[in-house]
Scaffold this motif. Structure first.
Motif, PDB file in Angstrom:
ATOM      1  N   PRO A 171      10.548  -1.285  -1.121  1.00 60.45           N
ATOM      2  CA  PRO A 171       9.656  -0.657  -0.134  1.00 60.45           C
ATOM      3  C   PRO A 171      10.249   0.618   0.462  1.00 60.45           C
ATOM      4  CG  PRO A 171      10.756  -2.540   0.852  1.00 60.45           C
ATOM      5  CD  PRO A 171      11.162  -2.521  -0.597  1.00 60.45           C
ATOM      6  N   ILE A 174       5.740   2.876   5.033  1.00 61.28           N
ATOM      7  CA  ILE A 174       4.317   2.618   5.279  1.00 61.28           C
ATOM      8  C   ILE A 174       3.691   3.859   5.889  1.00 61.28           C
ATOM      9  CG2 ILE A 174       2.655   1.276   6.641  1.00 61.28           C
ATOM     10  CD1 ILE A 174       4.549  -1.100   6.441  1.00 61.28           C
ATOM     11  N   LEU A 183       1.579   0.967   1.536  1.00 60.10           N
ATOM     12  CA  LEU A 183       3.019   0.873   1.312  1.00 60.10           C
ATOM     13  C   LEU A 183       3.379   1.665   0.062  1.00 60.10           C
ATOM     14  CD1 LEU A 183       5.889  -0.358   1.663  1.00 60.10           C
ATOM     15  CD2 LEU A 183       5.070  -2.323   0.332  1.00 60.10           C
TER      16      LEU A 183
END
Length: 314
Positions: A171, A174, A183
């Motif tokens: 990740p 966001i 994301l």
């Protein structure tokens, strides 16, 4: 008044009025409309995000966190407070749960940037509300934590094309566009960087493995080039735009290599490269009879077909 005073008054006006037209701001500050556009350029250089919204009800509006009450709280600090609130709410030996929760709420209000409400797209069109915000925020805290700590995630994601699949991702961050949260992450399954809609994530589990973000990678540039239902298609637009949209469009930035040419007192020729066919069509249709598509012809034909289908349904 001094330029500094006028800039401060401009921010106060936008904070209180939410949205104002160039003419209204110029009248309130006692300066020309040309000077207001110069002020907007100065604010942009200072990373104060004032957005130009097209349309009869459009105008300038302040976007992002509150610059007038900014406590300079970093995203990591705000997220750490959110995580501490969640943990301590479960504790039986902590007597200030409500006070901590109230503080957490105030921090989020004063500094919306902790939610990373940045729109990195070039195409600022219409901003619909998500029909199910609970889905978007269910796993956000855990994902934000993984973004900061550079921890891999095991997720289940329900895509339109392939249904629910399990993936291991890295990740990166966001972002928000059109009031939906996305994301940006590297997917180990497909070996590419992808964009995941938060409300389609059905399960999240943190892994112990860490990852590194490539030094050359920029989320901002990635979103500009990739966010959109048809982000692999680029269109070199040429539009004839008349009153009442010509003024607002001339004040905003909507496309790469954008060019604006006034051909009459209230008519412009708009040129620029845009991606995201669905967004482009929606934007053009929102201007009604005030816009004529000059190029490309393939897009013009598709808009005509859409209008025919709309008439048949209506």
């Amino acid at each position: 008044m001094s330029k500094f005073s006028n800039l401060l008054r401009l921010l106060i006006l936008l904070k209180s009025k939410k949205r104002m037209k160039t003419k209204e701001i110029a009248y309130a500050l006692g300066v020309s409309e040309r000077m207001i556009r110069k002020y907007m350029s100065d604010l942009a250089e200072a990373n104060v995000n004032v957005e130009s919204v097209p349309g009869p009800t459009g105008g300038y509006e302040l976007v992002g966190y509150d610059y007038l009450l900014n406590l300079d709280i970093k995203a990591e600090e705000a997220i750490a407070l959110q995580m501490a609130t969640v943990v301590l709410k479960k504790s039986t030996n902590f007597d200030f749960k409500q006070q901590l929760e109230n503080l957490n709420d105030k921090i989020k209000i004063l500094n919306e940037s902790c939610n990373q409400l940045d729109d990195y797209s070039d195409n600022i069109i219409i901003k619909p509300k998500s029909s199910n915000l609970d889905k978007e925020i269910k796993f956000e805290l855990e994902i934000q934590s993984a973004c900061i700590s550079k921890k891999k995630l095991l997720i289940k994601y329900c895509s339109v094309s392939s249904g629910e699949t399990e993936r291991i991702i890295h990740p990166y961050g966001i972002i928000t566009r059109n009031n939906f949260k996305y994301l940006v992450a590297y997917c180990e399954n497909r070996k590419i960087k992808l964009i995941f809609k938060l409300m389609r994530i059905t399960q999240v589990a943190s892994l112990n493995d860490c990852f590194d973000i490539p030094a050359t990678f920029s989320i901002k540039e990635f979103m500009k080039n990739n966010l959109g239902l048809f982000h692999d298609e680029n269109y070199n637009l040429k539009l004839l735009i008349k009153h009442p949209f010509s003024k607002a469009i001339s004040e905003g930035l909507y496309a790469k290599n954008q060019k604006i040419k006034w051909v009459k007192s209230e008519t412009i020729i708009f040129e620029g490269q845009m991606s995201g066919k669905t967004d482009i069509i929606r934007w053009i249709l929102s201007m009604g009879t005030s816009v004529t598509v000059l190029e490309p012809m393939v897009l013009k034909k598709e808009i005509k077909e859409n209008l025919k289908q709309m008439l048949e349904i209506i």
